[in-house]
Write an enzyme that holds these catalytic residues in place. Sequence first.
Site, PDB file in Angstrom:
ATOM      1  N   SER A  35      -0.034  -5.594  -3.414  1.00  0.00           N
ATOM      2  CA  SER A  35      -0.594  -4.799  -2.359  1.00  0.00           C
ATOM      3  C   SER A  35       0.267  -5.886  -1.075  1.00  0.00           C
ATOM      4  O   SER A  35       1.586  -5.605  -0.745  1.00  0.00           O
ATOM      5  CB  SER A  35      -2.420  -4.930  -1.953  1.00  0.00           C
ATOM      6  OG  SER A  35      -2.678  -3.690  -1.321  1.00  0.00           O
TER       7      SER A  35
ATOM      8  N   HIS B 219       0.526  -0.568  -3.368  1.00  0.00           N
ATOM      9  CA  HIS B 219       0.147  -0.008  -2.010  1.00  0.00           C
ATOM     10  C   HIS B 219       0.895   0.749  -0.598  1.00  0.00           C
ATOM     11  O   HIS B 219       1.506  -0.484   0.067  1.00  0.00           O
ATOM     12  CB  HIS B 219      -1.130  -0.622  -1.600  1.00  0.00           C
ATOM     13  CG  HIS B 219      -1.842  -1.271  -2.834  1.00  0.00           C
ATOM     14  ND1 HIS B 219      -3.045  -1.533  -3.154  1.00  0.00           N
ATOM     15  CD2 HIS B 219      -2.201  -0.123  -3.905  1.00  0.00           C
ATOM     16  CE1 HIS B 219      -4.049  -2.029  -3.708  1.00  0.00           C
ATOM     17  NE2 HIS B 219      -3.460  -0.866  -4.743  1.00  0.00           N
TER      18      HIS B 219
ATOM     19  N   ASP C  27      -8.169  -3.646  -7.186  1.00  0.00           N
ATOM     20  CA  ASP C  27      -6.889  -2.892  -8.213  1.00  0.00           C
ATOM     21  C   ASP C  27      -6.035  -3.766  -9.169  1.00  0.00           C
ATOM     22  O   ASP C  27      -5.563  -4.808  -8.622  1.00  0.00           O
ATOM     23  CB  ASP C  27      -6.151  -1.773  -7.026  1.00  0.00           C
ATOM     24  CG  ASP C  27      -5.125  -0.428  -7.591  1.00  0.00           C
ATOM     25  OD1 ASP C  27      -5.701  -0.534  -8.810  1.00  0.00           O
ATOM     26  OD2 ASP C  27      -4.328  -1.192  -7.207  1.00  0.00           O
TER      27      ASP C  27
END
Length: 347
Positions: A163, A190, A289
């Site tokens: 991310s 992401h 995540d």
Amino acid sequence: MNILIVDDSAIIRAILEQNLSVENDFTIIDSVSTGRKAINSAQKNEPDVILSDVDMPEMNGLESTKIISSKLKIPVIILSDKETDRQKAKAAGAVDFELKPKLDSYKKPFFDSLNAKIRKAYSSKAQKSKTVKKFFGFHNSTPEVSNVSAAENVFKILCIGASTGGPTAVADVLSHLGNNFPLPILYSQHIEIGTDGKMAEWFSETCKNFEIRLAHDGEEAIPGRVYMAPADTHLVIDFVKPNGHPIIKISDDPPWRFLRPSVNVMFNSIASFYKKNCLAILLTGMGRDGAEGCKNIVNAGGHTIVEDESTCAVFGMPKAAIEEGGATEVLPRNEIPSRILKLIGRE
């Protein structure tokens, strides 16, 4: 025999080291304060026996014991001041358990008992080693298959999640994996809608040793190519062909905690298909995540490497994976490529 001590109390570590070192055949090769450090030290120093506390920061002793006992096959003796941890230690794979005394009671009776358990654990390990060959931190059934990683390519797929700070981190890793990489690579990052195409182009210009493209629904992922999740979709596996290559599915399933693509969704999908043949890398990022996915990969028999805090732009996602017990290894970014190559037999 070489012994690794794991306890978040420097006082307890010092007491154990001082009293165990008087045994002529005992050598304390390392003394660390967390389960995460225990895994790293065990891989580096290859101790004969590990003595581990339970309650420690970052990763507790039960979580690290589960990984060490299953992946590294090193006997762990759990030391705890709670009798209720005895069964938990056994369930985690510990070979024995020793109840900790009060601080002023680390005396001869305790060490007589502990020494006997250390010798028993070492004896058991030595007996098993007659039929077990160590290779890259794992154990294979006979010496003849000790090069199984190189010859048969145990890992069939590499998956990467990231991310915040991810593109640079992923490029650093990919660019050091050499040419003709033997596994397909699936990558979830992401990313904002409308920027995924430009990012894929940037990767292709930055990492000349790979073809990096946005994944398409229904295509076969082949070795040496990186398939990146398009923005606002999950990258998962539809099925695996007889040749071991996955057929990609681009999914519009609901976001995971407001995230789509989600690293967890991708990791969980790959774990369900590839199990022990899955190699996963979790790099820098905010939030949690990927943590659940890493744990599911480890539970399925796969191998995970998460980025160490020292090289992360944001330590959120790797830290969460460590806390969940989903990190087989924790390494700084510059050490990850060489470890990947070693695991797949291309050192």
